[in-house]
Every structure is written in structure tokens, then in C-alpha cells.
Design an enzyme around this catalytic site. Structure first.
Site, PDB file in Angstrom:
ATOM      1  N   ASN A 150      31.545  24.635   6.493  1.00 40.78           N
ATOM      2  CA  ASN A 150      31.324  25.871   5.719  1.00 40.78           C
ATOM      3  C   ASN A 150      32.219  26.966   6.255  1.00 40.78           C
ATOM      4  O   ASN A 150      32.629  26.948   7.419  1.00 40.78           O
ATOM      5  CB  ASN A 150      29.857  26.304   5.830  1.00 40.78           C
ATOM      6  N   HIS A 201      32.309  31.087   6.881  1.00 43.74           N
ATOM      7  CA  HIS A 201      31.455  32.274   6.943  1.00 43.74           C
ATOM      8  C   HIS A 201      32.346  33.481   7.221  1.00 43.74           C
ATOM      9  O   HIS A 201      33.187  33.423   8.134  1.00 43.74           O
ATOM     10  CB  HIS A 201      30.388  32.123   8.033  1.00 43.74           C
ATOM     11  N   SER A 239      34.893  32.331  10.166  1.00 43.67           N
ATOM     12  CA  SER A 239      34.497  31.174  10.987  1.00 43.67           C
ATOM     13  C   SER A 239      34.345  29.945  10.099  1.00 43.67           C
ATOM     14  O   SER A 239      33.648  30.003   9.080  1.00 43.67           O
ATOM     15  CB  SER A 239      33.137  31.441  11.670  1.00 43.67           C
ATOM     16  N   ASP A 276      24.225  28.785   9.624  1.00 39.48           N
ATOM     17  CA  ASP A 276      25.379  29.398  10.329  1.00 39.48           C
ATOM     18  C   ASP A 276      25.378  29.141  11.831  1.00 39.48           C
ATOM     19  O   ASP A 276      26.084  29.833  12.578  1.00 39.48           O
ATOM     20  CB  ASP A 276      25.426  30.924  10.084  1.00 39.48           C
TER      21      ASP A 276
HETATM   22  C1  GRF Z   1      33.688  33.795   0.940  1.00 38.17           C
HETATM   23  O1  GRF Z   1      33.864  35.038   1.607  1.00 38.17           O
HETATM   24  C2  GRF Z   1      32.738  32.941   1.726  1.00 38.17           C
HETATM   25  O2  GRF Z   1      32.803  33.175   3.119  1.00 38.17           O
HETATM   26  C3  GRF Z   1      31.404  33.398   1.222  1.00 38.17           C
HETATM   27  O3  GRF Z   1      31.593  33.675  -0.160  1.00 38.17           O
HETATM   28  C4  GRF Z   1      32.964  33.941  -0.382  1.00 38.17           C
HETATM   29  C5  GRF Z   1      33.417  32.886  -1.359  1.00 38.17           C
HETATM   30  O4  GRF Z   1      34.505  33.292  -1.983  1.00 38.17           O
HETATM   31  N1  GRF Z   1      30.398  32.378   1.395  1.00 38.17           N
HETATM   32  P1  GRF Z   1      35.242  32.267  -2.982  1.00 38.17           P
HETATM   33  O5  GRF Z   1      34.210  31.791  -4.003  1.00 38.17           O
HETATM   34  O6  GRF Z   1      35.761  31.132  -2.153  1.00 38.17           O
HETATM   35  O7  GRF Z   1      36.317  33.110  -3.584  1.00 38.17           O
END
Ligand code: GRF
Length: 202
Positions: free
Chosen positions: A111, A113, A145, A154
Site C-alpha cells: 500500500n 500512504h 511510505s 498502516d
Molecule cells: C494517494 O495519496 C494515496 O496515498 C491515498 O489516496 C491517494 C490516491 O490517489 N490512499 P490516486 O487514486 O492514486 O490518484
């Protein structure tokens, strides 16, 4: 892993800019991974359009069509089984996955974050809330991260992190934009790192 490339399933919920970063990285024939399927839990996710434009199977499994988390995840698992998948990449995927689902894919779910974990992570810390908390705390830097997913939100082992400065006068929007750009750099690098490690082990 088929023909030496790591097979990815990318899970999204929204715009899919991190998905696009992975699509762009996979366009290089030397990149050690390929995307087998993109799955969104929301039908309106623009990321599905991004997948279709790249001729990648783009599937919507709308969580609102299922009674409860387990039923949704059963449908998710059934779809994943139809494709070669070595690594599940959560890229803006806004559903919390149960321990049952996660434990079915040990060390195979990662994932992104938008903060420097372990700070500014955990339940409720997503999207703008993260950047607002970083600004409220007066942090001089933030970042992104990439981590393995475990049942505790997380808290999985970190794979890569990248820091960005918090600039004077930053707003949630300006900080979010800077962090997102760092995610777009970091995510493909983290996937390549995993792919290369696994090719060595194979
Ligand atoms: C990213 O900032 C991710 O960290 C968070 O949501 C956003 C997703 O953006 N979970 P995208 O859909 O990849 O443009």
C-alpha cells in the site's frame, strides 16, 4: 511469476494517479512487473478508464452490491483468482481489508500512504486528513511510505519511504500535491525492488 515478470493486481477507488505511475513504469519492457488486472470498488473511479486506455482488464466490484465486508471480499478473491497475481498493490484503495483476506495473501499486499509512517497513520488517517494533521503538528517535512499490508492499519513493514519538505505557507492542497508526486516516484520503485528481490529468490 510468469515469464520472469511479477504479476500485479492493482486495487483502486478513485482517480488512479498511482495506478497511472505503475502503468507508465510497466510500459518499459525492462521493467520487472506487469499489471494483470485493475479492480475498483467504485464504478465511477477514473482509474478504471486509465486501465482500459492501457488495455488492462478493468473490473468494478462495487462494495455497495454486497451485504457486509466478507461477501465483498469473497467476490474480490474470486476475481483475483481469474488472473495471474503475485502482488496486490493498493493504490488509493479506500476499503479496510479484513485479517482473513490479508492472511490469504502473506507478504503479497502492499500500500501507499501519503505520510512518513509510523507518524500520521492508522484508522481515519487518509487523504486530506493526513496533510492537515502534518500541517497542524508544524512538521518540517512529510512524504510517502510504501509498506506491506497487515491487519493493523498502516503498521506493516516499510518497503520504501521518500521525504518532501513542508514549505512555509503550505496548504493541505499544496502539500498533498507534493506528496502525491513523491508517491508516483516511489511506488514503481518499490514494486521493482520487490520484483528484483523475488527474481533472485526464484
Ligand atoms: C494517494 O495519496 C494515496 O496515498 C491515498 O489516496 C491517494 C490516491 O490517489 N490512499 P490516486 O487514486 O492514486 O490518484
Amino acid at each position: 511469476m510468469s515469464d520472469q515478470k511479477l504479476n500485479l493486481a492493482v486495487l483502486i477507488s478513485g482517480g488512479g494517479s498511482n495506478l497511472q505511475a505503475l502503468i507508465d513504469a510497466c510500459a518499459d519492457p525492462a521493467y520487472p512487473a506487469q499489471i494483470s488486472v485493475v479492480i475498483s470498488n467504485r464504478p465511477e473511479a477514473y482509474g478504471l478508464e486509465r486501465a482500459r486506455a492501457a488495455s488492462i482488464p478493468a473490473i468494478c466490484i462495487d462494495h455497495k452490491d454486497y451485504q457486509g465486508r466478507a461477501a465483498f471480499e469473497d467476490a474480490l478473491q474470486a476475481e483475483l483468482k481469474k488472473h495471474p497475481v503475485d502482488l496486490i498493490c493498493l493504490a488509493g484503495f479506500m476499503r479496510i481489508l479484513t485479517a482473513d483476506f490479508i492472511n490469504h495473501w502473506p507478504n503479497q499486499i502492499i500500500n501507499t500512504h501519503p505520510a512518513l509512517l509510523p507518524k500520521f497513520g492508522g484508522e481515519g488517517m487518509y487523504g486530506e486528513h493526513v496533510h492537515a494533521a502534518v500541517l497542524a503538528a508544524g512538521e518540517r517535512e512529510s512524504g510517502a511510505s510504501i509498506h506491506y499490508v497487515i491487519p493493523e492499519v498502516d503498521q506493516g513493514p516499510l518497503i520504501l519511504q521518500g521525504a518532501v519538505p513542508v514549505e512555509p505557507g503550505d496548504t493541505v492542497e499544496t502539500l498533498a500535491k507534493r506528496v502525491l508526486a513523491e508517491e508516483h516516484r516511489l511506488y514503481p520503485a518499490a514494486v521493482a525492488q520487490i520484483a528484483n528481490e523475488r527474481q533472485k529468490q526464484a
